[in-house]
Design a protein around this motif. Structure first.
Motif, PDB file in Angstrom:
ATOM      1  N   LEU A 160      74.762  47.087 -38.916  1.00 37.16           N
ATOM      2  CA  LEU A 160      74.838  48.012 -37.781  1.00 37.16           C
ATOM      3  C   LEU A 160      76.270  48.158 -37.291  1.00 37.16           C
ATOM      4  O   LEU A 160      76.741  49.272 -37.004  1.00 37.16           O
ATOM      5  CB  LEU A 160      73.934  47.510 -36.651  1.00 37.16           C
ATOM      6  N   GLU A 161      76.990  47.038 -37.183  1.00 37.65           N
ATOM      7  CA  GLU A 161      78.385  47.089 -36.735  1.00 37.65           C
ATOM      8  C   GLU A 161      79.229  47.943 -37.677  1.00 37.65           C
ATOM      9  O   GLU A 161      80.068  48.744 -37.235  1.00 37.65           O
ATOM     10  CB  GLU A 161      78.953  45.670 -36.658  1.00 37.65           C
ATOM     11  N   LEU A 162      79.011  47.787 -38.975  1.00 41.60           N
ATOM     12  CA  LEU A 162      79.761  48.586 -39.947  1.00 41.60           C
ATOM     13  C   LEU A 162      79.415  50.069 -39.829  1.00 41.60           C
ATOM     14  O   LEU A 162      80.291  50.935 -39.902  1.00 41.60           O
ATOM     15  CB  LEU A 162      79.466  48.102 -41.369  1.00 41.60           C
ATOM     16  N   ALA A 163      78.117  50.380 -39.670  1.00 41.90           N
ATOM     17  CA  ALA A 163      77.693  51.780 -39.547  1.00 41.90           C
ATOM     18  C   ALA A 163      78.329  52.423 -38.326  1.00 41.90           C
ATOM     19  O   ALA A 163      78.765  53.582 -38.365  1.00 41.90           O
ATOM     20  CB  ALA A 163      76.170  51.859 -39.464  1.00 41.90           C
ATOM     21  N   ILE A 164      78.398  51.662 -37.206  1.00 39.60           N
ATOM     22  CA  ILE A 164      79.012  52.195 -35.983  1.00 39.60           C
ATOM     23  C   ILE A 164      80.496  52.433 -36.197  1.00 39.60           C
ATOM     24  O   ILE A 164      81.037  53.485 -35.829  1.00 39.60           O
ATOM     25  CB  ILE A 164      78.765  51.235 -34.800  1.00 39.60           C
ATOM     26  N   SER A 165      81.195  51.467 -36.815  1.00 36.88           N
ATOM     27  CA  SER A 165      82.645  51.626 -37.040  1.00 36.88           C
ATOM     28  C   SER A 165      82.937  52.742 -38.036  1.00 36.88           C
ATOM     29  O   SER A 165      83.978  53.396 -37.957  1.00 36.88           O
ATOM     30  CB  SER A 165      83.249  50.310 -37.536  1.00 36.88           C
ATOM     31  N   ASN A 166      82.022  52.974 -38.982  1.00 36.59           N
ATOM     32  CA  ASN A 166      82.202  54.061 -39.966  1.00 36.59           C
ATOM     33  C   ASN A 166      81.728  55.409 -39.429  1.00 36.59           C
ATOM     34  O   ASN A 166      81.852  56.426 -40.119  1.00 36.59           O
ATOM     35  CB  ASN A 166      81.410  53.754 -41.246  1.00 36.59           C
ATOM     36  N   ASN A 167      81.134  55.418 -38.226  1.00 38.75           N
ATOM     37  CA  ASN A 167      80.559  56.637 -37.633  1.00 38.75           C
ATOM     38  C   ASN A 167      79.441  57.205 -38.505  1.00 38.75           C
ATOM     39  O   ASN A 167      79.263  58.404 -38.622  1.00 38.75           O
ATOM     40  CB  ASN A 167      81.636  57.703 -37.407  1.00 38.75           C
ATOM     41  N   GLN A 168      78.640  56.327 -39.119  1.00 40.59           N
ATOM     42  CA  GLN A 168      77.512  56.728 -39.963  1.00 40.59           C
ATOM     43  C   GLN A 168      76.258  56.798 -39.090  1.00 40.59           C
ATOM     44  O   GLN A 168      75.440  55.894 -39.058  1.00 40.59           O
ATOM     45  CB  GLN A 168      77.338  55.730 -41.107  1.00 40.59           C
ATOM     46  N   LYS A 169      76.122  57.933 -38.396  1.00 45.01           N
ATOM     47  CA  LYS A 169      75.093  58.066 -37.375  1.00 45.01           C
ATOM     48  C   LYS A 169      73.681  57.937 -37.948  1.00 45.01           C
ATOM     49  O   LYS A 169      72.797  57.326 -37.347  1.00 45.01           O
ATOM     50  CB  LYS A 169      75.241  59.412 -36.655  1.00 45.01           C
ATOM     51  N   LYS A 170      73.457  58.540 -39.096  1.00 49.46           N
ATOM     52  CA  LYS A 170      72.099  58.523 -39.637  1.00 49.46           C
ATOM     53  C   LYS A 170      71.704  57.130 -40.103  1.00 49.46           C
ATOM     54  O   LYS A 170      70.556  56.714 -39.959  1.00 49.46           O
ATOM     55  CB  LYS A 170      71.964  59.550 -40.759  1.00 49.46           C
ATOM     56  N   ILE A 171      72.664  56.400 -40.667  1.00 51.76           N
ATOM     57  CA  ILE A 171      72.374  55.020 -41.068  1.00 51.76           C
ATOM     58  C   ILE A 171      72.178  54.158 -39.816  1.00 51.76           C
ATOM     59  O   ILE A 171      71.288  53.301 -39.760  1.00 51.76           O
ATOM     60  CB  ILE A 171      73.498  54.470 -41.957  1.00 51.76           C
ATOM     61  N   GLU A 172      73.006  54.409 -38.792  1.00 52.90           N
ATOM     62  CA  GLU A 172      72.851  53.698 -37.524  1.00 52.90           C
ATOM     63  C   GLU A 172      71.447  53.945 -36.953  1.00 52.90           C
ATOM     64  O   GLU A 172      70.774  53.020 -36.484  1.00 52.90           O
ATOM     65  CB  GLU A 172      73.922  54.191 -36.549  1.00 52.90           C
ATOM     66  N   LEU A 173      71.007  55.201 -36.998  1.00 51.00           N
ATOM     67  CA  LEU A 173      69.670  55.561 -36.523  1.00 51.00           C
ATOM     68  C   LEU A 173      68.599  54.789 -37.291  1.00 51.00           C
ATOM     69  O   LEU A 173      67.665  54.232 -36.712  1.00 51.00           O
ATOM     70  CB  LEU A 173      69.460  57.067 -36.682  1.00 51.00           C
ATOM     71  N   ASN A 174      68.745  54.742 -38.607  1.00 50.10           N
ATOM     72  CA  ASN A 174      67.751  54.070 -39.441  1.00 50.10           C
ATOM     73  C   ASN A 174      67.714  52.565 -39.162  1.00 50.10           C
ATOM     74  O   ASN A 174      66.646  51.956 -39.112  1.00 50.10           O
ATOM     75  CB  ASN A 174      68.081  54.321 -40.913  1.00 50.10           C
ATOM     76  N   ILE A 175      68.900  51.967 -38.957  1.00 48.27           N
ATOM     77  CA  ILE A 175      68.952  50.524 -38.702  1.00 48.27           C
ATOM     78  C   ILE A 175      68.270  50.192 -37.381  1.00 48.27           C
ATOM     79  O   ILE A 175      67.510  49.218 -37.282  1.00 48.27           O
ATOM     80  CB  ILE A 175      70.411  50.026 -38.728  1.00 48.27           C
ATOM     81  N   TYR A 176      68.511  51.007 -36.345  1.00 49.93           N
ATOM     82  CA  TYR A 176      67.839  50.760 -35.064  1.00 49.93           C
ATOM     83  C   TYR A 176      66.315  50.885 -35.221  1.00 49.93           C
ATOM     84  O   TYR A 176      65.544  50.141 -34.605  1.00 49.93           O
ATOM     85  CB  TYR A 176      68.346  51.725 -34.002  1.00 49.93           C
ATOM     86  N   SER A 177      65.881  51.844 -36.053  1.00 54.05           N
ATOM     87  CA  SER A 177      64.452  52.006 -36.295  1.00 54.05           C
ATOM     88  C   SER A 177      63.863  50.746 -36.934  1.00 54.05           C
ATOM     89  O   SER A 177      62.827  50.240 -36.507  1.00 54.05           O
ATOM     90  CB  SER A 177      64.216  53.222 -37.192  1.00 54.05           C
TER      91      SER A 177
END
Length: 721
Positions: free
Chosen positions: A360-377
């Protein structure tokens, strides 16, 4: 299950579009294969021809030898400046802008803007669209999306005037990709289809393949896997054809990976594995560490979905090891996510959550919104599983927040900014007029809004209530239908037990009692005859019980459909061995006229039961010295047809309609008083339909019966030739 392919391909997207316009010297690239040969060609040219060759060679080297490309382009600019040839100067600036796009964005823009000034001074602006397009790519790379869209839009106008369809297609494609990245899928589809049409006009097959691939991505994101699969397979077909010519397998691997993920979405794990295996083979041949790591990641996802957590963990660890070593930051979040989920499933809960949060931290730093969304799910689901409701709610709220950003187009670009690309002056004036009117009638409008919002809320509540009521009504109807089917099956089961099973068992009991009480009164021949009758009765009871138990298991879903590749000839030969004695007893000739070996996809036990029941019935209702013919053929490329034809007693029309009714009591004895319940054909119909086939019966009373059924052909081999 959410998939995360839309964000990770953005570097490939830019690279592909940079290469779209890199084929002006394609024939030169095919014909000349060494630096020495290129310099030899350059040495033979002078004047404008030499400058043009310098630019062509610089263009050829820009992806393989950046320093050589820069040197040649600068030399071409100096020579063109000395020759005062504005067209060649413009082309030199364009070449330098293209080269520096890979190393220095600001320098690239400076060269491209200089090229644009010179190009606009000419009457016929062929290169204007290409320059504007590359300026757009430059701005896109540094995150200035609005400026990039405006530049792509201007490139389209210029290309329309010069009929430069390839660059127009590339501009439409980049605009569509920008909208797709921001979740504006309707606009993305519109622009990518326009790109596809322009690539077709330019006869640029790679562009058509890329457009089809992007459309597949969009429909995949929209959760329409069937359409996504169609577009991705269209792209694959083009890339395969191109790879046979130039050996470049990158597009092929990309499509196989996407097809695997689509099949994973459809829970078709066999096809997912097969397509991932194709991808692995390509990346292994190319020695692509990133490609292989992504394959391992996707293999881990597949095994995770199938519940094979130990194997999934092995694949994910392999992926993470390579991605961490190669610093592939954009691939790691998804790998950490699934590795963490697997660890939780395997009981290492704390370590699992720690791993997911690392992703999640990497997705946030990379601005990968869709992956961030999936991880929270996935985190929310994981917290629910361990009954940590507070964190589950927190993750759900974060999921809603990110989803709102994506749906409104605010993940990277504000919606109102995007609309400026589309809206015409009249629309803007209407909006301005409405805003003025809003100020004048502020109180009225506020009241109207309050009333409107209240009405909307009421309507939503009514619709929601109606939807819930309908849902429960539908579920209730569905349950009632299931209960009706179960009751019908139960009634049939007890009818058979009460009538057909009681009769033969009663006969057995009576005969045995008679034999026991009067044994000494019978002669040897009478005893043999009586034992023969007892044996036939016992065999009939055994067959009835076997079919009854199989049918009962089928009705309650205890028999699983497990398809394998079967050769029809082998199945019939095996079953005929078991039925030979019955046929020989009645002197019935069974002939096989099977087509060349046909492989079908079917469940072995079910197909054996089908063949056994149909041929047993044919023997039962065929007179002594009769004939039974078994035929097979390929009906079409996907279907095999089997026919069992007898010249027996046949079935009357009115009875033919009752055969497949669950509650029917119609059944007759065989030509030599063999017992029958009609259950065998019910079982046959059920099993044929479970194997995706169709059963049909044609019969004429006194003339015989033809039982036909179809099965799907195994298309993974060449048996259909």
């Amino acid at each position: 299950m959410h998939k995360n392919t839309s964000i990770k391909i953005w570097p490939l997207l830019i690279l592909f579009h940079l290469l779209l316009l890199s084929t002006d010297v394609y024939s030169l690239n095919r014909a000349i294969t060494s630096t020495d040969s290129l310099r030899t060609l350059l040495a033979t040219k002078t004047g404008s021809a030499k400058i043009a060759i310098q630019l062509d060679i610089a263009h050829l080297f820009k992806d393989s030898d950046i320093d050589e490309a820069k040197s040649l382009a600068h030399a071409a600019l100096d020579n063109a400046t000395k020759a005062k040839d504005n067209n060649l100067i413009m082309r030199a600036y364009l070449a330098l802008g293209d080269i520096y796009l890979r190393i220095d964005n600001s320098q690239s823009v400076a060269y491209l803007e200089s090229a644009l000034l010179l190009e606009e001074a000419t009457e016929y602006s062929w290169y204007k669209g290409e320059i504007l397009y590359k300026i757009g790519v430059n701005k896109y790379r540094i995150g200035e999306n609005i400026v990039a869209l405006e530049s792509f839009n201007a490139a389209i106008q210029a290309c329309r005037e010069s009929k430069n369809f390839r660059t127009m297609g590339a501009s439409y494609s980049m605009m569509g990709s920008t909208f797709r990245m921001n979740g504006l899928y309707d606009r993305a589809i519109e622009y990518i289809i326009k790109a596809k049409l322009n690539y077709k006009k330019a006869n640029f097959t790679e562009g058509s393949a890329w457009s089809a691939y992007l459309l597949g991505q969009i429909y995949f994101n929209l959760k329409v896997p069937d359409i996504a699969l169609d577009y991705t397979q269209e792209a694959l077909a083009i890339y395969l054809k191109q790879a046979s010519l130039d050996g470049n397998q990158n597009g092929v691997a990309m499509c196989y990976e996407q097809i695997a993920l689509i099949y994973l979405e459809l829970d078709n794990f066999e096809e997912a594995r097969k397509n991932i295996a194709y991808t692995l083979k390509i990346h292994t041949n190319d020695s692509s560490a990133l490609g292989i790591s992504n394959v391992h990641k996707n293999m881990g996802k597949i095994e995770y979905a199938m519940g094979n957590y130990k194997l999934a963990e092995k694949y994910l660890n392999q992926a993470v090891q390579v991605q961490e070593a190669g610093k592939y930051q954009r691939s790691l979040p998804s790998s950490y996510e699934y590795l963490g989920l697997i660890l939780i499933k395997r009981g290492r809960v704390e370590k699992g959550f720690e791993t997911i949060y690392r992703g999640l931290e990497l997705a946030i730093s990379n601005n990968q919104k869709k992956i961030e969304l999936n991880i929270y799910s996935k985190l929310g689901e994981a917290y629910l599983a361990v009954k940590d409701y507070k964190n589950a709610i927190r993750c759900k709220n974060k999921q809603i927040e990110i989803q709102s950003l994506l749906l409104s187009g605010n993940a990277f670009i504000k919606t109102e900014q995007l609309q400026t690309i589309y809206e015409i002056d009249e629309k803007n004036q209407q909006i301005a007029g409405l805003e003025k009117q809003n100020k004048i009638n502020a109180l009225n409008i506020k009241q109207q809004k309050t009333t409107r919002n209240a009405m909307i809320l009421v309507i939503i509540l009514i619709v929601l209530t109606a939807t819930i009521i309908y849902y429960f009504y539908y579920k209730l109807r569905q349950k009632n239908f299931e209960l009706h089917e179960i009751n019908a099956a139960k009634d049939k089961f007890f009818a058979i037990i009460g009538h057909d099973l009681r009769g033969p068992t009663g006969t057995l009991a009576s005969l045995l009692e008679h034999l026991n009480s009067s044994f000494d009164d019978f002669s040897v021949d009478e005893l043999k005859n009586l034992l023969s009758i007892l044996h036939k009765s016992a065999v009939n009871v055994s067959k009835l019980l076997e079919n009854l138990l199989i049918w009962a298991q089928s009705q309650v879903g205890k028999i699983e459909y497990t398809p394998t590749v079967l050769v029809l000839d082998d199945v019939f030969q095996h079953e005929l061995k078991n039925l030979k004695q019955s046929a020989d007893t009645k002197q019935i000739d069974i002939r096989l006229e099977l087509n060349k070996p046909i492989s079908v996809l079917a469940d072995l036990n079910m197909l054996q039961t089908v063949v056994r029941n149909i041929i047993s019935n044919a023997i039962k209702f065929t007179h002594r010295n009769g004939t039974i013919l078994v035929k097979s053929k390929i009906k079409n490329k996907d279907t095999a047809l089997v026919q069992i034809i007898d010249n027996g007693v046949g079935i009357e029309k009115e009875n033919l309609l009752k055969i497949f009714e669950t509650n029917n009591t119609f059944h007759t004895k065989g030509t030599e008083n063999e017992q029958s319940t009609g259950l065998g054909l019910l079982l046959v119909k059920d099993f044929i339909e479970k194997n995706k086939g169709i059963l049909s019966i044609e019969s004429e009373f006194g003339q015989g019966t033809t039982v036909s059924f179809t099965l799907p052909i195994n298309n993974t081999n060449s048996t259909s030739k």
